[in-house]
Scaffold this motif. Structure first.
Motif, short mmCIF file in Angstrom:
data_model
loop_
_atom_site.label_atom_id
_atom_site.label_comp_id
_atom_site.label_asym_id
_atom_site.label_seq_id
_atom_site.Cartn_x
_atom_site.Cartn_y
_atom_site.Cartn_z
N TYR A 33 0.70 -1.33 -0.08
CA TYR A 33 0.12 0.10 0.00
C TYR A 33 0.84 1.25 0.07
O TYR A 33 1.79 1.17 0.62
N PHE A 45 -5.15 7.16 1.99
CA PHE A 45 -4.98 5.92 0.74
C PHE A 45 -4.65 6.28 -0.73
O PHE A 45 -5.16 7.40 -1.04
N TYR A 48 -3.16 0.22 -4.06
CA TYR A 48 -2.80 -1.15 -3.34
C TYR A 48 -2.59 -2.05 -4.32
O TYR A 48 -3.28 -1.84 -5.37
N ASP A 56 -6.27 -1.47 -6.53
CA ASP A 56 -7.11 -0.46 -6.25
C ASP A 56 -6.36 0.85 -6.24
O ASP A 56 -5.53 1.25 -5.42
N GLN A 99 -7.86 -9.92 4.66
CA GLN A 99 -8.47 -8.71 5.16
C GLN A 99 -8.37 -8.47 6.78
O GLN A 99 -8.31 -7.27 7.04
N ASN A 100 -8.03 -9.64 7.25
CA ASN A 100 -7.93 -9.21 8.58
C ASN A 100 -6.50 -9.41 9.13
O ASN A 100 -6.09 -9.21 10.41
N THR A 101 -5.78 -9.14 8.25
CA THR A 101 -4.23 -8.98 8.49
C THR A 101 -3.92 -7.28 8.58
O THR A 101 -4.14 -6.61 8.08
N GLU A 102 -2.96 -7.18 9.60
CA GLU A 102 -2.52 -5.85 9.74
C GLU A 102 -1.47 -5.55 8.70
O GLU A 102 -0.70 -6.28 8.49
N ALA A 103 -1.30 -4.18 8.37
CA ALA A 103 -0.36 -3.54 7.79
C ALA A 103 0.73 -3.07 8.59
O ALA A 103 0.81 -2.59 9.39
N PHE A 104 1.97 -3.38 7.92
CA PHE A 104 3.24 -3.05 8.61
C PHE A 104 3.70 -1.81 7.63
O PHE A 104 3.98 -1.75 6.41
N PHE A 105 4.00 -0.76 8.44
CA PHE A 105 4.37 0.50 7.75
C PHE A 105 6.07 0.85 7.91
O PHE A 105 6.67 0.41 8.74
#
Lengths: 114, 114
Positions: A33, A45, A48, A56, A99-105
């Motif tokens: 993302y 956003f 993605y 997207d 969809q239930n996974t967290e994003a790491f920035f």
């Protein structure tokens, strides 16, 4: 550590110039993302990727912005004819699929257009 | 379209006291909910998430959050604040089955005084 890496950390460019921002995601993460964070705001956003394809791109503000992820790993955000309003911190994140996974920035690239 | 509201720009609390950072959301259908923390000059760090099941979610650094479907809220809490908790906190939502992008709130700055 094998976190999300973004380069450069800071970029100053003149109005009208072209810039490229790079993101190296966590190894094995299929989702990537791009977000933009202006001062005093939450991340917004941009685009993605799932694998190599942009799933997207509804957040890209106009056709001056473009992003690629040709091999499904590293991604590059490209901004043409930069404007002063493009100045912001550009954040990249990655996650495993689902969809239930967290994003790491990553730490972000601070872009300043002068 | 989904949205997140963080009604407080800043929350001030004394060290050792409990803290609450408020978040309400609007989404079609069921939500996935996330809290992230941002320290100065650093990227966003994942704290916790609500997917399904128990409404009280426990996360990193002693933080927890309570999902309340009837009030569409997901407030972040900690029983005893530390000075080192001082940072910018973001709530984010992702609707089930509607793509993978996160929508963030505008953030709440937490200031913990000694």
């Amino acid at each position: 550590g094998a976190g999300v890496s973004q380069t450069p950390s800071n970029k100053v460019t003149e109005k009208g110039k072209y810039v490229e921002l790079r993101c190296d995601p966590i190894s094995g993460h299929t989702a990537l993302y791009w977000y933009r964070q202006s001062l005093g705001q939450g991340p917004e956003f941009l685009i993605y990727f799932q694998g190599t394809g942009a799933a997207d791109d509804s957040g890209l503000p106009n056709d001056r912005f473009f992003a690629v992820r040709p091999e499904g790993s590293v991604s590059t955000l490209k901004i043409q004819r930069t404007e002063r309003g493009d100045s912001a911190v550009y954040l990249c994140a990655s996650s495993s699929s689902g969809q239930n996974t967290e994003a790491f920035f990553g730490q972000g690239t601070r872009l300043t257009v002068v | 379209a989904q949205s997140v509201a963080q009604p407080e720009d800043q929350v001030n609390v004394a060290e050792g006291n409990p803290l609450t950072v408020k978040c309400t959301y609007s989404v079609s259908g069921n939500p996935y909910l996330f809290w992230y923390v941002q320290y100065p000059n650093r990227g966003l760090q994942f704290l916790l998430k609500y997917i399904t099941g128990d409404n009280l979610v426990k996360g990193s650094y002693g933080f927890e959050a309570e999902f309340n479907k009837s009030q569409t809220s997901f407030h972040l809490k900690k029983p005893s604040a530390l000075v080192s908790d001082s940072a910018l906190y973001f709530c984010a939502v992702r609707p089930w089955g509607s793509g993978d992008k996160l929508t963030f709130g505008t953030g709440t700055r937490l200031a913990v005084r000694p």
